[in-house]
Write an enzyme that holds these catalytic residues in place. Structure first.
Site, PDB file in Angstrom:
ATOM      1  N   GLY A 182      -5.761   1.958  -8.110  1.00 47.45           N
ATOM      2  CA  GLY A 182      -5.192   1.338  -6.551  1.00 47.45           C
ATOM      3  C   GLY A 182      -4.347   0.724  -7.208  1.00 47.45           C
TER       4      GLY A 182
ATOM      5  CB  SER B 139      -5.140   6.406  -9.443  1.00 51.03           C
ATOM      6  OG  SER B 139      -3.768   6.474  -8.528  1.00 51.03           O
TER       7      SER B 139
END
Length: 504
Positions: free
Chosen positions: A109, A194
């Protein structure tokens, strides 16, 4: 030619599991054959202040539900709170005699959204099938964790890296307490997807994190450079303007309801456009250098590390059914590429090079290949090459090629390696499918990651370490093999101009 990689051996049978589910004052629950402890508080923090550790002793409490997630935009279904410093533990066996390797997960995120309450990252199956202790961590995000406020006074000196300090505090909690949950504090591996991988890359350049973890794996997450303090200050000023505060309005920023502060995140980023970005800041104290520029941070070099990406990263966030792909043709492909790449090459020249090299490819295939190679993949190449150039011999690189059997347009997209590593093939949000190939892929990647945690080497025989110039890469498709420099042509094409880390 790729060298075959031996299939993962069956995971060892469990032995000696204890009957209880209580550790200290925390009462866990049984879940999928292991013991889960959810919502353990590891710290507390005032707004824009460093976190403080939570005492181990205290009143008995249940640990059977996740704690609230960090305030963020776009998550109306989740319980949010500034009081969000909670972690979760899944373990096959409690007690200090078990001494299992520990895998600590940081969520994606970017630095702005996300949480470890996502069903894709629940740790029961990884803990049970790989025979490890799994820990997942929530921490402060966006402006709460990374807004740069030091220009307002020395009391805010840590403000640009508070989210990172939260993670360091969580790792200190692991070092102090994980043995009670059956873990080995001398074998702690961090892994993240991520933004979680980017957080790990950043930690590898932060002196306060030294010796808190012994191996690392990043999944589609890199941090070559951090945000410079001047650009970070521009973002803070943009936040104040969006909230209609004076340029010196830090006192109001400190005291307003967190819901109102979240509204300010709708501001346009003054440096890169799009939503307002907050991430780690080169503050010269907590973060005294960039993680992988001009080279790999020396403190990171002895740490065994896996770096991975997926073949079609951008298919996850540029919808193949959405407006950016509607009516795509050779005539408009270059114009649509331009805003999606992070390496400043002439888009039409790029299109021409791909068409000459791959004349059978469609405009859509060129679009996704170019946006992945010119946006999401270069950071991994830079990091792996930097480690190899500095003599870090314990580096392994993988590339997920297996396309989703669930969505024919998805390919092997960003986040698609998560269910394989966690074993959550059937969880909401998984695109892996549950067929025999998916299960075999999951077993192989789970064993690879768990092996790194247990021994400092991936648990797949035949996976060669990454060195220059060979660039050995584990290519994970319907079969698994090691291939040297599998995307050499694209790597060399995009290396003709520098990569600029978004947000820096």
């Amino acid at each position: 030619m790729g060298a075959a990689v031996a299939a993962a051996l069956p995971f060892p049978a469990f032995a000696g599991r204890t009957a209880g589910t209580t550790v200290g004052r925390y009462a866990g629950v049984r879940e999928d054959g292991v013991i889960a402890f959810k919502g353990i508080r590891y710290g507390r923090a005032a707004r824009f202040a460093p976190p403080l550790p939570e005492p181990w002793q205290g009143e008995p409490m249940g640990a059977d539900r996740f704690g609230p997630i960090a305030p963020q935009r776009g998550r109306s279904e989740a319980e949010m709170s500034e009081d969000c410093l909670f972690l979760n533990v899944w373990t096959p066996e409690i007690g200090p005699g078990a001494r299992r390797a520990v895998m600590v997960y940081f969520h994606g995120g970017a630095y702005t959204t996300g949480s470890v309450t996502d069903p894709l990252t629940h740790g029961a199956r990884l803990a049970g099938q790989a025979d490890v202790v799994v820990v997942t961590v929530n921490h402060r995000l966006n402006a709460f964790g990374y807004a740069w406020l030091k220009p307002f006074g020395a009391q805010f000196a840590d403000s640009g890296n508070l989210g990172q300090l939260d993670l360091i505090l969580a790792l200190k909690w692991v070092r102090a307490h994980i043995a009670k949950f059956g873990g080995d504090p001398a074998r702690v591996m961090v892994f993240g997807q991520s933004g979680g991988g980017a957080k790990i890359a950043t930690l590898m350049a932060m002196p306060a994190s030294a010796k808190l973890f012994h191996a690392a794996a990043t999944m589609s997450g890199q941090q070559v450079t951090a945000s410079g303090p001047n650009n970070a200050w521009k973002r803070t000023q943009a936040l104040l303007r969006e909230l209609k505060l004076a340029p010196d309005g830090v006192e109001t920023l400190q005291t307003m309801p967190w819901q109102r502060l979240v509204e300010g995140l709708a501001a346009t980023d003054p440096v890169i456009g799009g939503p307002l970005y907050f991430g780690p800041v080169l503050d010269m104290t907590n973060l005294p250098r960039h993680p992988f520029w001009p080279d790999a941070a020396p403190q990171s070099l002895p740490i065994p590390m896996i770096l991975g990406n997926t073949r079609d990263e951008t298919r996850a966030f540029i919808d193949p059914r959405g407006p950016k792909l509607a009516g795509l043709s050779w005539d408009n492909l270059a114009a649509r590429l331009a805003p999606e790449i992070r390496i400043d090459l002439d888009p039409q020249w790029v299109v021409d090079q791909y068409r000459a090299r791959f004349p059978e490819w469609s405009p859509e295939r060129v679009f996704y290949a170019a946006t992945t190679a010119g946006r999401s993949w270069p950071g991994q190449v830079i990091e792996a090459d930097a480690r190899a150039a500095a003599g870090a011999t314990q580096t392994w690189v993988y590339q997920l090629d297996r396309p989703s059997p669930i969505d024919s347009l998805r390919g092997a997209a960003h986040t698609d390696d998560l269910p394989y590593v966690f074993g959550t093939l059937d969880a909401p949000g998984s695109f892996s499918g549950t067929d025999a190939v998916a299960r075999a892929t999951s077993r192989a990647l789970m064993e690879a990651f768990a092996g790194l945690a247990k021994t400092g080497r991936p648990g797949l025989s035949g996976w060669a370490a990454y060195r220059l110039p060979e660039r050995a890469t584990l290519v994970v498709g319907d079969t698994i093999s090691v291939v040297n420099d599998p995307r050499r042509w694209e790597r060399e094409l995009w290396a003709r101009a520098p990569y600029i880390q978004p947000g820096s």
